[in-house]
Structures are given as C-alpha cells and as structure tokens.
Design a protein around this motif. Sequence first.
Motif, PDB file in Angstrom:
ATOM      1  N   ALA A 127       0.836  -1.203   0.000  1.00 30.50           N
ATOM      2  CA  ALA A 127       0.000   0.000   0.000  1.00 30.50           C
ATOM      3  C   ALA A 127       0.870   1.252   0.000  1.00 30.50           C
ATOM      4  O   ALA A 127       0.618   2.210  -0.741  1.00 30.50           O
ATOM      5  N   LEU A 185      -6.864   4.834  -0.576  1.00 32.51           N
ATOM      6  CA  LEU A 185      -8.177   4.214  -0.411  1.00 32.51           C
ATOM      7  C   LEU A 185      -9.272   5.246  -0.527  1.00 32.51           C
ATOM      8  O   LEU A 185      -9.171   6.353   0.001  1.00 32.51           O
ATOM      9  N   PHE A 208      -6.786  -1.117   3.877  1.00 34.16           N
ATOM     10  CA  PHE A 208      -5.982  -2.127   3.213  1.00 34.16           C
ATOM     11  C   PHE A 208      -5.805  -3.282   4.202  1.00 34.16           C
ATOM     12  O   PHE A 208      -5.992  -3.124   5.407  1.00 34.16           O
ATOM     13  N   VAL A 249      -9.198  -6.045  -1.565  1.00 36.07           N
ATOM     14  CA  VAL A 249      -9.290  -4.592  -1.792  1.00 36.07           C
ATOM     15  C   VAL A 249      -9.462  -4.393  -3.300  1.00 36.07           C
ATOM     16  O   VAL A 249      -8.673  -4.902  -4.095  1.00 36.07           O
ATOM     17  N   TYR A 293      -6.617  -6.587  -4.946  1.00 38.09           N
ATOM     18  CA  TYR A 293      -5.503  -6.922  -4.047  1.00 38.09           C
ATOM     19  C   TYR A 293      -5.994  -7.875  -2.952  1.00 38.09           C
ATOM     20  O   TYR A 293      -7.037  -7.637  -2.343  1.00 38.09           O
TER      21      TYR A 293
END
Lengths: 243, 407
Positions: B130, B137, B142, B156, B206
């Motif tokens: 991240a 975000l 995350f 994610v 992710y």
Amino acid sequence: MSTVDQVPLIQCRGITKVYPLSGVEVHALRGVDLNIAQGEMVAIMGASGSGKSTLMNILGCMDRQTGGSYLLEGIDVSTLDDSQLATLRNRKLGFVFQRYNLLARSTALHNVELPLFYAGFSPAEAKKEALLALEQVGLRDLAGHRPNQMSGGQQQRVAIARAVVNHPLVLLADEPTGALDTVSSVEIMQLFQRMHNERGVTVIIVTHEPNIADFCPRKVVMRDGVVVSDDNPSGSHRTMEEA
Amino acid sequence: MTIRPTVLAGFAIQALQANKMRSFLTMLGVIIGVGAVIVMMAIGQGTQNQVLSRINQLGANRLTVMAGAQGGPPGRTTSAGNPLTLSDVEDISQLSFVKAVAPTVRGSVVATQGNHTWNTGITGTTPEMADISSLVLQSGRFFNQADLKAASPVAVLGQTAYENLFSYGVDPVGSQIRLQGISFRVIGLLRPVGATAGSDQDDVIYIPVTTAQIRLLGTSNQLVNAITVEVQDQAYMDRVQADITSLLRKKHRLTEAQEDDFRIMNNAQIQEQVESVTGTLTLFLAAVAGISLVVGGIGIMNIMLVSVTERTREIGVRMAIGASKRDILAQFLLEAVLMSLGGSLIGILLGMVATEVFAMVTTWPVAISLSSVLLAVGTASIIGIFFGFYPARHAANLNPAQALSYE
C-alpha cells in the motif's frame, strides 16, 4: 591692407577630387587654392560641372578630397575620423540645400530640433532653442506645420533655421534659391545677409546666378575644377568700409 | 555629448509609425514564429509532464525484480531459471538503503458478485505494498499483518473491478464477492489511478499473498512472480540494484559466464529515458517552430534594406546636420529590434491564447513554461539584432555627399 598674422578660417591648398565613374576617372577639382577669413560672405560661382558643388561638399566635410590640404580653423580635416567629422558638421557647420531637404513627415519644429538632438540636447532644451531659431527666421507660428503645408520660401527659411540653430562658424548654402521664385529668392538672400550681420557667421553660397552672387561682397568664380577669378585671394578679412 | 538614447528611440518609433501597415506585416512573421514556438513547446512540455507524473505515481524510487532472463534470442538456453521466493523478499529487505519490500503473486480469476461477473487479475501481496505503490483508499482499509498471517479471505478492489462488480453508487466495503468460487470479504476500495502504457491500473483486486498462494492459486507457498523494492532515496537506486543483482546471483549460484536469471526494472532509469525522449520531442517541435522565426527575421532584414534605400536622402540629411555613423547604425538597429521585440510580445500573447484553445478543443495536456517564453523573446531579440545589423551598417556606411544627391 591685409592682417597677415590672422589665420584664415578656411585654407585650401591644391585641392583635387577624382571620381571613378564607370572605369573613367572624372577630375572634378584640379587644384583649388582658396582662403576664407572668419566673418566673410562669399559667393562661389560657375557653370554646372565647374566643380563648385564638389568644393562645397569638401568645405562642408561631407566628402574627402583626393589630394591637397584643407585646414578649418587651422586643423587639417583629413586627419579627422568619420565621427570627428560628424561632430564638426554638427557644431561648426550649417548646411542649406537647393531642395531644402527637410524630413517630410516631421514638423518644422522637429526639423530644426534635429541638429540639437545630435548634439545631446534634451527634448525640452532643444524645443526652446529651435523655437528661438524659428522666431529669427519669422516662422515661429508655423512650428507645427509639416513641409508639405509650407511654401518653398518658408521651407527654405526652416532649413536656414536648422542650419544656424547650433550657432555654427560657417553657413554653407548650395544653390539656396535654385528652386525659388524671384521674390522668395530675394527674401532668402536678405535672410542670409541678416544672419551674417547679426550672428557674424561666415557665409559661403554656391550659385550660378549673378544677381544672387551680388548679395555677397566677395565672389569666387570657378571653371573646370579650378578658381579662375577671386576678388580677394589673400583671404584676409575686409570690413565693409574697406570694400 | 552624443544623442540621448530616449531621443534615438523616439526617432525609431516615429519611423515605424510612419509606415504602420508595413511595420505590422513585417512583425507578423515574428508574431507567427514566436506564437508557434510557444504552442509547440507547450505541447511538448505538457506531454512530458503527463508521462512523468504517471511514472511518479508508480514511484520513481522503486525497483521491480522479476523472475526470468532478460531478452535474449528465443530458444537460447539460459541458466537454470531459478524462481523468486519469499526468502528472496526477506533477504532483499535486509540490504542497506532499502525502505520496504513487497512480493507480488499474480493470477487471473473470474470474480462474481450477485449477478455480476468480471474477468480480472488478482495481486497477492503484503500490507507494505500500500505504501510502496502509494495506493490511496477511497473507502475501507488495506489488509494488515493479521490478515496476512491468517491468510484471511479479504479483498481490496480497484476502481474498474469495482465498477464491473457492483451497481453504481453502492459502497462495496463489507460485501462478499466470489473469486474462483471462493468467498472473499471486500474491506477496501481504491481511488482511480488511470492507465499507464495502455494497461488499466484500476482493473485489479488486491488480496494477501498468503491467501493467494494457499486458497486461490494453489501454487507453492514460497514462489512469487515479482518483488517490488522501495529505495530510501532515488540517489541509491543504482547501488541497491547492484546489491540485489549480486545477492540473487549468489543465491542462484550463477557462474561468471552465466547471465542473470532475473530482471530488475528501475523506475528512475525509465523516468530518465522518458525525459530524454520527450525532451528531444520538445526540442524538435521548438526547432520546427524556430524556423518560422528565422523566416520572420529575414522578413525584417528585407524590409529594413528597402527602408534604408528609400530613406537614403534622409540619412544624408541626418549626417549633414551631425549624425555620426554610430547614431545612424543605432537608429536602424533599434527599428529592427523594436519590430522583433514587439512581434515577440504579441506572439507570446497569441501563442498563449492558441495554446489554451488547442488544449480545450483536443484535451491534449499542455504546459506553458517560463523557459519557452524567455527562449522566444531571447531568440527574437537576437534575430532582430542579427538581421537588423546588416541593413543598419549599410545605412551607416553611406557617404553623406552621395546620400544627399541620391535620387
């Protein structure tokens, strides 16, 4: 009668001028000897092609002679560089031309101011001096006029104001009445006489008209590039009483 | 005492005003030339800025290590071809100047949510990713070390994946999605990034690397596709790249003669290459535009030569009443420089307007830089002096007596 110890303002010794013209050498001057004293008023006469205008250009430091020597105030002009000659023309000499040669897009005032600008005057100083000169030739009221709004005689008077505005030693005029009628011609010659008398400026006028030359106490006649007659070859100063 | 510069400038301006139409037409060449330089350099600079900012989004101080040899002709047998493993990740993180390291495991999956189905790529990685990839975000969070350790089924979503799996405006955080039929809980949604080099950076999901290896892809729990390394400062990029190379060569027991069985992508190098390519492009565009500026300069020279000829008598008169060669030279040079400077000022304004209009119509990225304006003005004044000098010198060298008798 002559005051020998006084150095003449203008001393010419054996001045020659050769123009290369399409391969052929044209001898415009073939050895001119001429002395002019401070404060004289001289007419240089001669037919066209006699070399009088060429002599005028050399006397006015507008052109350089091929041979001989020309001393102005005792200084050999041929030793001066172009920029020194420009200064000389600006401070010591004033020119009047047959065709006036005023800047067409500029007013009478601006035309008279020009020599002052090249002498480094500020616009305010130049305007003051130029208006005085215009007043002296009687054209103060026409200061804002352009050449095309004036008669030939008026234009030539502006040109005379321009020539004297820097208080020169010598006023040189090349056929100054050549483009004018009789009445205007007389007026212009009277103006030259006034400048001569009031300012004590030396005046040299090139002309081919005898009645114009008659305004001058001394007459020099040229033919084929040499002086053929001269009232006062010594160049010493003669007062009006002596003449 | 010589003529005052202000008076001389007055002479020059007066002469230009006397022939307004001619002066303007002469300036037009410079106006167009300068305008073209401004527009072209704005386009070149804008393109460069855009590409560089995309690279910066990826992180300029990042290295990416990938398994497999570099280039080489097909069919050529290279060394054993050792894969990258999580132990490599651990070793690289011990190197000096390395700020963070994250592995990547990639795979293609079919994702479903309700009646939505979307074929996308998953990226299995660690929470460090991240930071390394500057992922921002939009909502949620995350995954963290606990998720990693537990191989939790959490995901994610990238913006494109989200748009294709959920109806517009629905917050996905907390919802369940299925990847290859396995249920995952959505814990975060990323802000859109945009496309780089034609690939959509938002079409991604992710998940923790452990989850990817164990639950989803069924690969060995050691192998990774790539390792992303964040270096402490861009200055150490080459140093770290060399350290990683020697580390991996040693671990892979490569001999001197053998080539690397891995590749390292250096973002700083890519940035330099892009900068050099787009810089050349900008220069090329400026040079093309500069040609029209030179043509404008020739126009000035042409008109000044005509002007000197027309005003020969005037020059003679000025000389007769005391103008020196220097005065005449300065006046005519000033006329030429005033025309080229005036032209360049108008050209700058026109170029700026044209640039804005171009940007609005085409949505092409543009950037007017101060350097392009200075370049244009500098070039224009040099052109004015260069092309004005010859006519001015011609005027100054006239013989006064001949100039006066010129018909």
